[in-house]
Design a protein around this motif. Structure first.
Motif, PDB file in Angstrom:
ATOM      1  N   VAL A   1       0.849  -1.191   0.000  1.00 14.02           N
ATOM      2  CA  VAL A   1       0.000   0.000   0.000  1.00 14.02           C
ATOM      3  C   VAL A   1       0.889   1.246   0.000  1.00 14.02           C
ATOM      4  CG1 VAL A   1      -1.903  -1.140   1.181  1.00 14.02           C
ATOM      5  CG2 VAL A   1      -0.152   0.030   2.509  1.00 14.02           C
ATOM      6  N   PRO A   2       0.421   2.331  -0.621  1.00 21.60           N
ATOM      7  CA  PRO A   2       1.233   3.564  -0.653  1.00 21.60           C
ATOM      8  C   PRO A   2       1.149   4.315   0.682  1.00 21.60           C
ATOM      9  CG  PRO A   2      -0.842   3.935  -1.772  1.00 21.60           C
ATOM     10  CD  PRO A   2      -0.829   2.478  -1.395  1.00 21.60           C
ATOM     11  N   LEU A   3       2.244   4.999   1.007  1.00 14.17           N
ATOM     12  CA  LEU A   3       2.241   5.933   2.144  1.00 14.17           C
ATOM     13  C   LEU A   3       2.016   7.322   1.578  1.00 14.17           C
ATOM     14  CD1 LEU A   3       5.402   4.645   4.073  1.00 14.17           C
ATOM     15  CD2 LEU A   3       3.010   3.982   4.420  1.00 14.17           C
ATOM     16  N   LYS A   4       0.886   7.936   1.952  1.00  9.89           N
ATOM     17  CA  LYS A   4       0.531   9.232   1.385  1.00  9.89           C
ATOM     18  C   LYS A   4       0.532  10.319   2.455  1.00  9.89           C
ATOM     19  CE  LYS A   4      -2.335   7.479  -2.413  1.00  9.89           C
ATOM     20  NZ  LYS A   4      -3.675   7.530  -3.068  1.00  9.89           N
ATOM     21  N   LEU A   5       1.070  11.439   2.048  1.00 10.73           N
ATOM     22  CA  LEU A   5       1.083  12.609   2.929  1.00 10.73           C
ATOM     23  C   LEU A   5       0.533  13.787   2.141  1.00 10.73           C
ATOM     24  CD1 LEU A   5       1.904  13.579   5.746  1.00 10.73           C
ATOM     25  CD2 LEU A   5       4.137  14.193   4.812  1.00 10.73           C
ATOM     26  N   LYS A   6      -0.723  14.146   2.464  1.00 13.53           N
ATOM     27  CA  LYS A   6      -1.398  15.226   1.741  1.00 13.53           C
ATOM     28  C   LYS A   6      -1.425  14.949   0.235  1.00 13.53           C
ATOM     29  CE  LYS A   6      -0.122  18.639   5.217  1.00 13.53           C
ATOM     30  NZ  LYS A   6       0.593  19.898   5.516  1.00 13.53           N
ATOM     31  N   ASP A   7      -1.928  13.744  -0.120  1.00 17.91           N
ATOM     32  CA  ASP A   7      -2.075  13.286  -1.513  1.00 17.91           C
ATOM     33  C   ASP A   7      -0.748  13.151  -2.243  1.00 17.91           C
ATOM     34  OD1 ASP A   7      -4.853  13.212  -1.234  1.00 17.91           O
ATOM     35  OD2 ASP A   7      -5.034  15.340  -1.759  1.00 17.91           O
TER      36      ASP A   7
ATOM     37  N   ILE B   1       4.878   9.193  -0.438  1.00 24.10           N
ATOM     38  CA  ILE B   1       6.230   9.369   0.104  1.00 24.10           C
ATOM     39  C   ILE B   1       6.925   8.028   0.319  1.00 24.10           C
ATOM     40  CG2 ILE B   1       5.654  11.550   1.238  1.00 24.10           C
ATOM     41  CD1 ILE B   1       5.419   9.969   3.873  1.00 24.10           C
ATOM     42  N   GLY B   2       6.205   6.901   0.018  1.00 26.78           N
ATOM     43  CA  GLY B   2       6.805   5.599   0.182  1.00 26.78           C
ATOM     44  C   GLY B   2       5.759   4.502   0.091  1.00 26.78           C
ATOM     45  N   VAL B   3       6.150   3.285   0.462  1.00 23.19           N
ATOM     46  CA  VAL B   3       5.214   2.164   0.417  1.00 23.19           C
ATOM     47  C   VAL B   3       5.421   1.284   1.640  1.00 23.19           C
ATOM     48  CG1 VAL B   3       5.083   2.133  -2.110  1.00 23.19           C
ATOM     49  CG2 VAL B   3       6.787   0.720  -0.938  1.00 23.19           C
ATOM     50  N   LEU B   4       4.344   0.549   2.007  1.00 20.10           N
ATOM     51  CA  LEU B   4       4.386  -0.427   3.082  1.00 20.10           C
ATOM     52  C   LEU B   4       4.050  -1.784   2.480  1.00 20.10           C
ATOM     53  CD1 LEU B   4       4.408  -1.386   6.048  1.00 20.10           C
ATOM     54  CD2 LEU B   4       2.024  -0.616   6.222  1.00 20.10           C
ATOM     55  N   MET B   5       4.946  -2.786   2.661  1.00 22.18           N
ATOM     56  CA  MET B   5       4.756  -4.103   2.058  1.00 22.18           C
ATOM     57  C   MET B   5       4.839  -5.184   3.133  1.00 22.18           C
ATOM     58  SD  MET B   5       7.162  -3.812  -1.349  1.00 22.18           S
ATOM     59  CE  MET B   5       6.572  -5.376  -1.967  1.00 22.18           C
ATOM     60  N   ILE B   6       3.962  -6.210   2.994  1.00 17.21           N
ATOM     61  CA  ILE B   6       4.077  -7.410   3.826  1.00 17.21           C
ATOM     62  C   ILE B   6       3.783  -8.624   2.952  1.00 17.21           C
ATOM     63  CG2 ILE B   6       3.485  -6.261   6.001  1.00 17.21           C
ATOM     64  CD1 ILE B   6       0.638  -7.386   5.686  1.00 17.21           C
ATOM     65  N   ARG B   7       4.318  -9.789   3.327  1.00 17.96           N
ATOM     66  CA  ARG B   7       4.047 -11.028   2.584  1.00 17.96           C
ATOM     67  C   ARG B   7       4.026 -12.210   3.564  1.00 17.96           C
ATOM     68  NH1 ARG B   7       9.022 -13.656   1.634  1.00 17.96           N
ATOM     69  NH2 ARG B   7      10.862 -12.316   1.845  1.00 17.96           N
ATOM     70  N   ARG B   8       3.269 -13.268   3.139  1.00 23.91           N
ATOM     71  CA  ARG B   8       3.180 -14.460   3.983  1.00 23.91           C
ATOM     72  C   ARG B   8       3.328 -15.714   3.126  1.00 23.91           C
ATOM     73  NH1 ARG B   8      -3.143 -14.615   5.840  1.00 23.91           N
ATOM     74  NH2 ARG B   8      -2.273 -13.249   7.450  1.00 23.91           N
TER      75      ARG B   8
ATOM     76  N   MET C   1      -4.978   1.761   6.526  1.00 28.84           N
ATOM     77  CA  MET C   1      -5.140   2.569   7.733  1.00 28.84           C
ATOM     78  C   MET C   1      -3.794   2.689   8.475  1.00 28.84           C
ATOM     79  SD  MET C   1      -8.768   0.974   9.038  1.00 28.84           S
ATOM     80  CE  MET C   1      -8.744   1.865  10.574  1.00 28.84           C
ATOM     81  N   ILE C   2      -3.051   1.575   8.500  1.00 33.23           N
ATOM     82  CA  ILE C   2      -1.735   1.616   9.149  1.00 33.23           C
ATOM     83  C   ILE C   2      -0.796   2.554   8.402  1.00 33.23           C
ATOM     84  CG2 ILE C   2       0.318   0.225   9.692  1.00 33.23           C
ATOM     85  CD1 ILE C   2      -1.573  -2.128  10.191  1.00 33.23           C
TER      86      ILE C   2
ATOM     87  N   ALA D   1       2.377   7.531   7.773  1.00 31.79           N
ATOM     88  CA  ALA D   1       2.553   8.848   7.147  1.00 31.79           C
ATOM     89  C   ALA D   1       2.464   9.956   8.194  1.00 31.79           C
ATOM     90  CB  ALA D   1       1.501   9.053   6.061  1.00 31.79           C
ATOM     91  N   LEU D   2       1.518   9.784   9.148  1.00 33.51           N
ATOM     92  CA  LEU D   2       1.387  10.770  10.221  1.00 33.51           C
ATOM     93  C   LEU D   2       2.649  10.798  11.093  1.00 33.51           C
ATOM     94  CD1 LEU D   2      -0.363  12.757  11.819  1.00 33.51           C
ATOM     95  CD2 LEU D   2      -1.269  10.804  13.113  1.00 33.51           C
TER      96      LEU D   2
END
Length: 534
Positions: free
Chosen positions: A126-132, A135-142, A158-159, A164-165
């Protein structure tokens, strides 16, 4: 139906637990790296993921791993993903979330996928967004038996908002911290510069006075305070005109502000009971291209320069009289003897005059040379034990013919101890002081030479009943070429070197000399000699 409700209940509990943990991690610290490490740890744990990472977009346009779980150090260190490349690059560029099952092959959608040997059942990115702005991405795998679902995508999104916050808070804190440190640095530098300027000002021998354009004094250094009789930084004197009545302020201000030039002047003032002469230099205080903000005045004590100038004048006067007179006599009689013939008697008399004047010149030159050596400390003293109680009477015997109208007394209540002195130099001291006493007692009278001894020194006094010295001249009689102005001094002549020579000899002996006098009643020159030479 019960199974669905159970799943919904489990999903809600998971979401609440995860978000609580993530929120707690975000609010626990403003250290970004620590926050990211805690978030990826909680996320992989609650999502039952074998691996996960947070990648941030850096200024060079590449994504780099900033926090990871389940990845080797080599992968974390070397991973560098451009926008549009691989899964992370696609998500960062598109701003969309991805739910993937199994391994994904290169296609028109994904380019330059990372080849992995391990089995991947399901992955989320999922993308990390700061005011649209991504700024990066969050990845997980199983690798486990259960795939991720859309619920997991929404929860991970949501995470990502929390991440981003956290990044925003940490960035703001870091910027604020940097600005605070910069302000501290600037304040430290300003304080250091202020202390440096204050140190320079306080150590200056010249007085510095800073004033407003209308003359209100706002700053003065230690030397300036001493001149004005105040304390630096405390009880500053107010109006310039009242503090410096000797200086025409309107003229000063006209020169500095209207004529755009420095003002120079001089004034005299009593400081520590003595008359001091000061040179004043004033200039405008301004920044380049701006109007003057005030006036800076530098006060320089030129008392010594004035004294040197006076000595030069007195030296020229002395040379013109004391050197020209004997030289004129020597030249005149020498020319007469060359061009004319005289009897042996007259020739002998003329040669006697030439010899006398030449001797006088030689004595003057020797006095000048000796005084120069004494002043510079180059004079070598021949130290030896001297019994002044025996030496002084022999010196006084030599004045009998000159003291027809005077009565010279030597008073010595007890035999003084042996002193370590230069015999010839001590003789010069006594001859000069007794000669002065005779010279400035034209009406005769008593001249007393007293010797007294205490536990620390021997004191010698030479007193007369002559013309005396004015009180305002007492501190100048030991200066070179100085002679108290009177008709008697003009008649008797002299170089003004005798007492200066005496002062330096006594100083070389480790003693002190001074004079006490009353106009019209005589003078008493007194000096001390230490019992033991240092």
């Amino acid at each position: 139906m019960d199974a669905i409700l159970d799943n919904l209940s489990w999903d809600s509990e998971l979401a609440f637990t995860v978000m609580y943990k993530i929120s707690k991690a975000v609010n626990s610290t403003l250290d970004l790296q620590l926050v990211l490490d805690r978030i990826i740890s909680e996320t992989t744990s609650h999502f039952s993921a074998e691996a996960g990472s947070v990648m941030l977009l850096e200024q060079d346009g590449y994504l780099r791993i900033k926090a990871a779980r389940g990845l080797s150090e080599e992968i974390v260190r070397n991973t560098k993903t451009a926008l549009g490349e691989g899964i992370a690059g696609w998500v960062a560029q598109s701003g969309e979330s991805l739910l993937l099952d199994g391994k994904i092959q290169d296609s028109g959608k994904f380019r330059n996928l990372v080849r992995r040997s391990d089995e991947i059942l399901s992955s989320l990115c999922v993308p990390l967004k700061l005011k649209d702005r991504v700024i990066g991405v969050l990845m997980i795998r199983r690798q486990g038996p259960t795939n991720f679902t859309r619920f997991h995508v929404d929860l991970l999104s949501m995470i990502s908002d929390q991440i981003a916050l956290a990044i925003e808070n940490a960035t703001l804190f870091e910027k604020e911290h940097e600005r605070s440190e910069e302000l501290k640095r600037l304040n430290t530098e300003l304080t250091r510069e202020k202390l440096k300027i204050e140190t320079i000002l306080s150590s200056m021998a010249d007085g510095v006075v800073v004033m407003e354009p209308q003359g209100e004094i706002i700053l003065l250094n230690r030397a300036g305070a001493r001149i004005l009789g105040g304390i630096p930084g405390k009880d500053l004197p107010g109006d310039f005109k009242s503090i410096f009545p000797e200086i025409p302020f309107d003229n000063l201000r006209f020169n500095v502000f209207d004529e755009k030039r420095r003002y120079k002047g001089e004034f005299a003032r009593i400081v520590d009971g003595e008359e001091n002469h000061f040179q004043v230099v004033c200039s405008a205080m301004m920044k380049e291209g701006k109007e003057p903000e005030g006036i800076v005045m530098v006060l320089r004590n030129i008392t010594e320069l004035k004294r040197v100038d006076r000595m030069k004048t007195e030296f020229v006067s002395m040379v013109s009289h004391e050197l020209r007179t004997p030289l004129t006599s020597i030249q005149g009689f020498s020319e007469l003897m060359i061009h004319r013939t005289f009897t042996d008697e007259r020739r002998k008399r003329y040669l006697g005059i030439i010899l006398e004047d030449a001797t006088r010149l030689m004595r003057l030159i020797n006095e000048l040379l000796n005084l120069s050596k004494l002043e510079s400390g180059r004079m070598t003293f021949n130290w030896e034990p001297v019994q002044i109680g025996e030496m002084i009477p022999r010196i006084l015997e030599g004045f009998k013919e000159q003291a027809e109208r005077h009565h010279i007394d030597f008073i010595c209540p007890e035999e003084p101890p042996l002193l370590t002195l230069d015999r010839d130099m001590f003789s010069i001291v006594m001859v000069n002081l007794v000669s002065n006493a005779l010279k400035y007692s034209p009406e005769g009278g008593s001249i007393e030479v007293k010797v007294n001894t205490n536990n620390h020194y021997v004191r010698v006094e030479v007193s007369d009943q002559g013309i005396g010295i004015p009180q305002d001249k007492l501190d100048k009689v030991f200066d070179k070429f100085y002679r108290v102005d009177s008709s008697l001094t003009r008649e008797t002549g002299g170089t003004g070197l005798g007492l200066a020579t005496v002062k330096y000899i006594i100083k070389g002996f480790g003693g002190k000399i001074w004079v006490e006098s009353e106009l019209g009643k005589g003078s008493s020159f007194k000096f001390t000699l230490p019992l033991e030479k240092d």
